[in-house]
Write an enzyme that holds these catalytic residues in place. Structure first.
Site, PDB file in Angstrom:
ATOM      1  N   HIS A 102      -3.639  -9.633   2.159  1.00 36.85           N
ATOM      2  CA  HIS A 102      -5.096  -9.784   2.228  1.00 36.85           C
ATOM      3  C   HIS A 102      -5.449 -11.139   2.823  1.00 36.85           C
ATOM      4  O   HIS A 102      -6.366 -11.799   2.381  1.00 36.85           O
ATOM      5  CB  HIS A 102      -5.704  -9.732   0.817  1.00 36.85           C
ATOM      6  CG  HIS A 102      -5.882  -8.347   0.315  1.00 36.85           C
ATOM      7  ND1 HIS A 102      -6.225  -8.064  -0.990  1.00 36.85           N
ATOM      8  CD2 HIS A 102      -5.768  -7.153   0.936  1.00 36.85           C
ATOM      9  CE1 HIS A 102      -6.322  -6.759  -1.156  1.00 36.85           C
ATOM     10  NE2 HIS A 102      -6.035  -6.186  -0.005  1.00 36.85           N
ATOM     11  N   ARG A 108      -1.770  -2.365  -7.294  1.00 41.45           N
ATOM     12  CA  ARG A 108      -2.063  -3.642  -6.630  1.00 41.45           C
ATOM     13  C   ARG A 108      -3.117  -4.420  -7.404  1.00 41.45           C
ATOM     14  O   ARG A 108      -3.053  -5.646  -7.515  1.00 41.45           O
ATOM     15  CB  ARG A 108      -2.521  -3.391  -5.192  1.00 41.45           C
ATOM     16  CG  ARG A 108      -1.411  -2.930  -4.273  1.00 41.45           C
ATOM     17  CD  ARG A 108      -1.927  -2.264  -3.005  1.00 41.45           C
ATOM     18  NE  ARG A 108      -2.798  -3.104  -2.204  1.00 41.45           N
ATOM     19  CZ  ARG A 108      -2.386  -3.997  -1.299  1.00 41.45           C
ATOM     20  NH1 ARG A 108      -1.091  -4.175  -1.097  1.00 41.45           N
ATOM     21  NH2 ARG A 108      -3.254  -4.705  -0.596  1.00 41.45           N
ATOM     22  N   TYR A 117       0.208 -17.354  12.758  1.00 41.01           N
ATOM     23  CA  TYR A 117       0.434 -16.767  11.438  1.00 41.01           C
ATOM     24  C   TYR A 117       1.878 -17.004  11.035  1.00 41.01           C
ATOM     25  O   TYR A 117       2.810 -16.598  11.723  1.00 41.01           O
ATOM     26  CB  TYR A 117       0.142 -15.266  11.483  1.00 41.01           C
ATOM     27  CG  TYR A 117       0.555 -14.531  10.218  1.00 41.01           C
ATOM     28  CD1 TYR A 117      -0.166 -14.690   9.046  1.00 41.01           C
ATOM     29  CD2 TYR A 117       1.659 -13.688  10.223  1.00 41.01           C
ATOM     30  CE1 TYR A 117       0.191 -14.021   7.894  1.00 41.01           C
ATOM     31  CE2 TYR A 117       2.025 -13.005   9.077  1.00 41.01           C
ATOM     32  CZ  TYR A 117       1.289 -13.176   7.912  1.00 41.01           C
ATOM     33  OH  TYR A 117       1.650 -12.513   6.777  1.00 41.01           O
ATOM     34  N   ARG A 140       0.847  -1.190   0.000  1.00 45.54           N
ATOM     35  CA  ARG A 140       0.000   0.000   0.000  1.00 45.54           C
ATOM     36  C   ARG A 140       0.888   1.248   0.000  1.00 45.54           C
ATOM     37  O   ARG A 140       2.034   1.201   0.445  1.00 45.54           O
ATOM     38  CB  ARG A 140      -0.921   0.003   1.223  1.00 45.54           C
ATOM     39  CG  ARG A 140      -1.873  -1.187   1.270  1.00 45.54           C
ATOM     40  CD  ARG A 140      -2.663  -1.234   2.568  1.00 45.54           C
ATOM     41  NE  ARG A 140      -3.578  -2.367   2.599  1.00 45.54           N
ATOM     42  CZ  ARG A 140      -3.246  -3.593   2.991  1.00 45.54           C
ATOM     43  NH1 ARG A 140      -1.996  -3.826   3.403  1.00 45.54           N
ATOM     44  NH2 ARG A 140      -4.135  -4.569   2.990  1.00 45.54           N
ATOM     45  N   HIS A 146      -2.889   2.691  -5.472  1.00 44.47           N
ATOM     46  CA  HIS A 146      -3.514   1.413  -5.105  1.00 44.47           C
ATOM     47  C   HIS A 146      -3.872   0.608  -6.349  1.00 44.47           C
ATOM     48  O   HIS A 146      -3.941  -0.628  -6.306  1.00 44.47           O
ATOM     49  CB  HIS A 146      -4.770   1.690  -4.277  1.00 44.47           C
ATOM     50  CG  HIS A 146      -5.272   0.492  -3.525  1.00 44.47           C
ATOM     51  ND1 HIS A 146      -5.953  -0.532  -4.135  1.00 44.47           N
ATOM     52  CD2 HIS A 146      -5.185   0.151  -2.214  1.00 44.47           C
ATOM     53  CE1 HIS A 146      -6.288  -1.439  -3.232  1.00 44.47           C
ATOM     54  NE2 HIS A 146      -5.815  -1.060  -2.058  1.00 44.47           N
ATOM     55  N   LYS A 178      -2.042  -2.874   9.881  1.00 41.99           N
ATOM     56  CA  LYS A 178      -3.316  -2.666  10.565  1.00 41.99           C
ATOM     57  C   LYS A 178      -3.603  -3.739  11.609  1.00 41.99           C
ATOM     58  O   LYS A 178      -4.104  -3.447  12.695  1.00 41.99           O
ATOM     59  CB  LYS A 178      -4.442  -2.633   9.525  1.00 41.99           C
ATOM     60  CG  LYS A 178      -5.821  -2.436  10.122  1.00 41.99           C
ATOM     61  CD  LYS A 178      -6.885  -2.389   9.045  1.00 41.99           C
ATOM     62  CE  LYS A 178      -8.269  -2.236   9.651  1.00 41.99           C
ATOM     63  NZ  LYS A 178      -9.317  -2.192   8.628  1.00 41.99           N
TER      64      LYS A 178
END
Length: 432
Positions: free
Chosen positions: A389, A366, A399, A276, A363, A301
């Site tokens: 994503h 992407r 993760y 981003r 963006h 985020k």
């Protein structure tokens, strides 16, 4: 029949008031004097309160209406109010003198007696008030504990609260805030056409109320009861502008004309990393390790580290950027402020100058990359991981930041080669 507690308190107040009317109590030589006349009120003056000196015994200077100034042997002076609950004497501490003036003490006395007449204990009412938490206080306590969120995310929430919620509801006790209060606040945002933003603010408030209920500061969740799909308007869905794959060659040819401006190099690196715009802006040299860029969790985020494989073209571009950055910690510092990253509008301004306003965004690169990868048969999960994503159900507690990393490295090299073929005269991605 046993009278209700509130009724018993009210009766005791009436009894105590009757006694209060038959007797007046004053101070004479440190002893109480009781007479058979009705007790007068407002007997004290500021001069008398200031002038009383401490003795070896505590003193009580009665003003009337059960209010008295307590003077300790050490000289402390405190306003107090005597009353009874269920026949038992009670004392309400009003506050120290002279911080609480004589006039203020009388006002507090009258307020406390009004509470007694309503069948309530003034001390209990005060304790309840002390335990009441305002929306401001709850907001600070809750969000300061959300260590799982990024600084930028928390800053966005804080700014939204301070601008749109705090002025109307911040000082209110949470238990007293109704659904209508919250809706009225949110409607001001919706009326200004901020249909997406108002949904986000409602979500943040609902999370805050969930916490408040668990902590005992609220019993209901007004924001949660508001259904955004019914309460608020909707705007036409607008996706980030992006070119079709067939339009990329003309775009790259036009970009080559711009030379090696900082914004041009930033756009090229954005195309080669699939990140981003903000993630690229704050890219630091200490995050790069050879052919890998590790974005710290604090910049993401969801507070999850993100690994970006760097193709050979991306590494070559970084070699061009290194001497330009000078002493800056940022890979892409602002032109005249090395202590700051490149402006968030730099890439948009470049695209507008190239003639791609509203046709292309940072963006959008992407989107181009994702379309290219899927059309070339790359594993969908690898593409989504590269774009950060990742679906929640695929990561949850464990993760693995290196998921599909070998495949992603090949994908990034292949995409870099594809971009290279779209450049005029087969220039490299650095524009040379």
């Amino acid at each position: 029949m046993i009278a209700a507690p509130s009724t018993r308190i009210a009766r005791h107040f009436q009894t105590f008031t009757a006694i209060d009317r038959r007797h007046s109590v004053g101070i004479r030589g440190g002893t109480q004097k009781v007479t058979g006349t009705r007790m007068p009120t407002n007997q004290l003056t500021d001069a008398k309160c200031r002038g009383v000196k401490p003795t070896d015994k505590a003193q009580k200077l009665f003003d009337g209406g059960s209010l008295f100034l307590y003077v300790s042997p050490k000289g402390a002076k405190v306003w107090r109010l005597a009353y009874r609950v269920n026949g038992k004497p009670q004392t309400l501490v009003i506050g120290p003198y002279p911080a609480v003036s004589l006039q203020e003490a009388r006002q507090k006395r009258d307020e406390a007696k009004a509470v007694l007449r309503a069948g309530q204990d003034p001390n209990a009412a005060r304790k309840s008030s002390r335990n009441a938490v305002t929306l401001d206080e709850a907001h600070t306590a809750y969000w300061s504990g959300r260590k799982d969120l990024s600084t930028s995310y928390l800053e966005n929430e804080r700014r939204a609260f301070e601008m749109h919620v705090q002025p109307m509801l911040g000082s209110r006790v949470m238990k007293d805030i109704t659904r209508a209060d919250v809706l009225a606040t949110l409607n001001t945002l919706d009326a200004r056409g901020k249909h997406d933003y108002v949904r986000k603010v409602r979500m943040w408030l609902a999370q805050l109320w969930d916490w408040a209920i668990e902590q005992g500061h609220a019993t209901e969740n007004p924001p949660r009861s508001i259904k955004p799909e019914r309460a608020f308007g909707k705007k036409q869905v607008e996706h980030f502008a992006a070119l079709e794959l067939r339009e990329v060659p003309a775009f790259m040819e036009r970009l080559a004309i711009e030379g090696e401006l900082q914004s041009v190099l930033a756009l090229r690196l954005l195309a080669l990393t699939w990140v981003r715009t903000n993630e690229l802006r704050f890219m630091r040299w200490d995050e790069i390790d050879g052919d890998t860029w590790l974005i710290p969790a604090g910049k993401m985020k969801r507070r999850r580290e993100h690994v970006v494989p760097l193709s050979k073209a991306a590494q070559d571009l970084l070699k061009v950027l290194k001497p330009r950055a000078g002493p800056s910690v940022y890979v892409l510092p602002a032109e005249h402020r090395p202590d700051r990253p490149i402006s968030e509008n730099a890439i948009l301004a470049l695209l507008a100058r190239m003639g791609y306003r509203r046709r292309m965004t940072g963006h959008g690169l992407r989107t181009i990359a994702s379309t290219w990868a899927h059309e070339h048969g790359y594993l969908s999960d690898a593409v989504e991981f590269q774009l950060s994503h990742v679906p929640e159900n695929k990561v949850k507690s464990a993760y693995n930041r290196a998921t599909h990393l070998p495949l992603r490295r090949k994908m990034m090299e292949d995409f870099s080669a594809w971009l290279n073929t779209k450049l005029p005269d087969a220039q490299g991605p650095t524009g040379r």
